[in-house]
Design an enzyme around this catalytic site. Structure first.
Site, PDB file in Angstrom:
ATOM      1  N   LYS A 178       0.852  -1.187   0.000  1.00  0.00           N
ATOM      2  CA  LYS A 178       0.000   0.000   0.000  1.00  0.00           C
ATOM      3  C   LYS A 178       0.883   1.231   0.000  1.00  0.00           C
ATOM      4  O   LYS A 178       1.702   1.419   0.901  1.00  0.00           O
ATOM      5  CB  LYS A 178      -0.915  -0.020   1.222  1.00  0.00           C
ATOM      6  CG  LYS A 178      -1.785   1.224   1.333  1.00  0.00           C
ATOM      7  CD  LYS A 178      -2.776   1.106   2.477  1.00  0.00           C
ATOM      8  CE  LYS A 178      -3.567   2.373   2.639  1.00  0.00           C
ATOM      9  NZ  LYS A 178      -4.514   2.292   3.748  1.00  0.00           N
ATOM     10  N   LYS A 232      -2.272  -1.494  -3.782  1.00  0.00           N
ATOM     11  CA  LYS A 232      -3.131  -0.307  -3.708  1.00  0.00           C
ATOM     12  C   LYS A 232      -2.287   0.936  -3.806  1.00  0.00           C
ATOM     13  O   LYS A 232      -1.279   1.006  -3.103  1.00  0.00           O
ATOM     14  CB  LYS A 232      -3.854  -0.351  -2.363  1.00  0.00           C
ATOM     15  CG  LYS A 232      -4.707   0.846  -2.068  1.00  0.00           C
ATOM     16  CD  LYS A 232      -5.291   0.750  -0.699  1.00  0.00           C
ATOM     17  CE  LYS A 232      -6.048   2.020  -0.421  1.00  0.00           C
ATOM     18  NZ  LYS A 232      -6.492   2.099   0.941  1.00  0.00           N
TER      19      LYS A 232
HETATM   20  C1  PBG Z   1      -6.904   3.387   5.645  1.00  0.00           C
HETATM   21  C2  PBG Z   1      -7.444   3.308   4.276  1.00  0.00           C
HETATM   22  C3  PBG Z   1      -7.379   4.298   3.296  1.00  0.00           C
HETATM   23  C4  PBG Z   1      -8.026   3.787   2.177  1.00  0.00           C
HETATM   24  C5  PBG Z   1      -8.492   2.530   2.489  1.00  0.00           C
HETATM   25  N1  PBG Z   1      -8.101   2.229   3.798  1.00  0.00           N
HETATM   26  C6  PBG Z   1      -6.845   5.662   3.364  1.00  0.00           C
HETATM   27  C7  PBG Z   1      -5.440   5.930   3.681  1.00  0.00           C
HETATM   28  O1  PBG Z   1      -4.594   5.040   3.777  1.00  0.00           O
HETATM   29  O2  PBG Z   1      -5.151   7.104   3.860  1.00  0.00           O
HETATM   30  C8  PBG Z   1      -8.175   4.528   0.869  1.00  0.00           C
HETATM   31  C9  PBG Z   1      -9.151   3.962  -0.096  1.00  0.00           C
HETATM   32  C10 PBG Z   1      -9.480   4.878  -1.223  1.00  0.00           C
HETATM   33  O3  PBG Z   1      -8.863   5.938  -1.441  1.00  0.00           O
HETATM   34  O4  PBG Z   1     -10.426   4.529  -1.950  1.00  0.00           O
HETATM   35  N2  PBG Z   1      -7.738   2.779   6.576  1.00  0.00           N
END
Ligand code: PBG
Length: 309
Positions: A178, A232
């Site tokens: 991520k 992601k």
């Molecule tokens: C954190 C989380 C995020 C997203 C999913 N889980 C945000 C981040 O890491 O700041 C983002 C998903 C999206 O942008 O669609 N719990």
């Protein structure tokens, strides 16, 4: 006849937002067509997705109250736990229920972990909190916990907690690679999260200049017991999706995130691109790169379009 890749409804996982305070659904301005749901409207929506053949949803909660440690995330009557119970009773095994496992929606400072007095995220203290959340989600009926906080050791901590309470059948989808990404902007509106003091997540999420590091992260998560791994965001990281596919035989998921969705919607609204065509092209490309499943805010639209074909 010679098409190598096809996008089907089976590939889709719908991310859904459920609020503890709303009594009516509210559209998220920066994610046209996506709602913050009330418990009731969530049930209607998931029922509809099931009837379209969408196999899975992943839930994000908007609690009424936040605190420094995100206590509501593991509250047995917290917003996601109530939603899981409702959906399980409505749909039985007709829908795979996933729960995003993190504290950022539940903490007053907006970080994905416990913050020390000097402002750093304490990795190991956070693991204890994640273990409690996993148990609350499993008790409430989650099929899959999806830890998204990028703490080192999170998969092992959650696996141990689940196994120790007889939840050996609850699977883990690890947000394994991520990236600290500008494409999460609209999501933070969707869950009402602002990171305190202009902060960011670069201390725990990945640097977009790095690809080999993603392989390290994925390898760690697999060794800790991840049942599936996720990359992601998706479109700017198709090389990572392909690399993930090459190193493992477990299912690979890709998260087509909020900003990626919003860009298509905004350009389509201006008449600058054909939104439907772009949606199919992007999602099919993510599969072509090697993803087995895609978390996407387009799930509903794609499923509807495929059903009409
Ligand atoms: C954190 C989380 C995020 C997203 C999913 N889980 C945000 C981040 O890491 O700041 C983002 C998903 C999206 O942008 O669609 N719990």
């Amino acid at each position: 006849m010679v098409a190598e890749t096809s996008l089907t409804v089976d590939d889709l996982i719908a991310p859904l937002f459920v609020s503890e305070t709303l009594t009516q659904p509210r559209e998220i301005t920066s994610l046209p067509g996506v709602m913050q749901h009330s418990q009731d409207s969530l049930r209607v929506e998931v029922d509809r997705l099931a009837s379209l053949g969408v196999p899975a949803v992943i839930l994000f909660g908007l609690p009424e109250t936040k605190d420094a440690v995100g206590s509501e995330a593991s509250n047995p009557s917290g917003v996601v736990q109530v939603a899981l119970q409702n959906l399980r009773s409505d749909l039985g095994d007709d829908m795979v229920l996933m729960a995003d496992l993190c504290v950022d929606e539940y903490t007053s400072h907006g970080h994905c972990g416990i913050v020390t007095p000097d402002g750093r995220v304490d990795n190991d203290a956070t693991l204890e909190v994640y273990a409690e959340i996993a148990l609350a989600q499993a008790e409430a009926g989650a099929d899959i916990c999806a830890p998204s906080g990028m703490m080192d050791g999170q998969v092992l901590a959650i696996r141990d907690a689940l196994d120790s309470e007889d939840h050996t059948d609850v699977a883990i989808m690890a947000y394994a690679a991520k990236y600290a990404s500008s494409f999460y902007g609209p999501f933070r509106d969707a869950v009402d999260v602002t990171i305190a003091d202009g902060g960011n997540r670069k201390a725990y999420q990945q640097d977009y200049r790095n690809a080999r590091e993603a392989i390290e992260e994925i390898t760690f998560d697999l060794s800790e017991g991840a049942d599936m791994v996720m990359v992601k965001p998706a479109l700017a990281y198709l090389d990572i999706v392909a690399a993930a596919r090459a190193i493992t035989n477990v299912p690979v998921a890709a998260y087509h995130v909020s900003g990626e969705y919003a860009m298509v919607k905004a350009a389509a609204a201006n008449g600058w691109i054909d939104g439907d065509a772009a949606m199919f092209e992007i999602l099919t490309s993510i599969k072509r790169a090697g993803a087995d499943m895609i978390l996407t805010y387009f799930a509903d639209e794609v499923a509807g379009a495929l059903a009409r074909q």
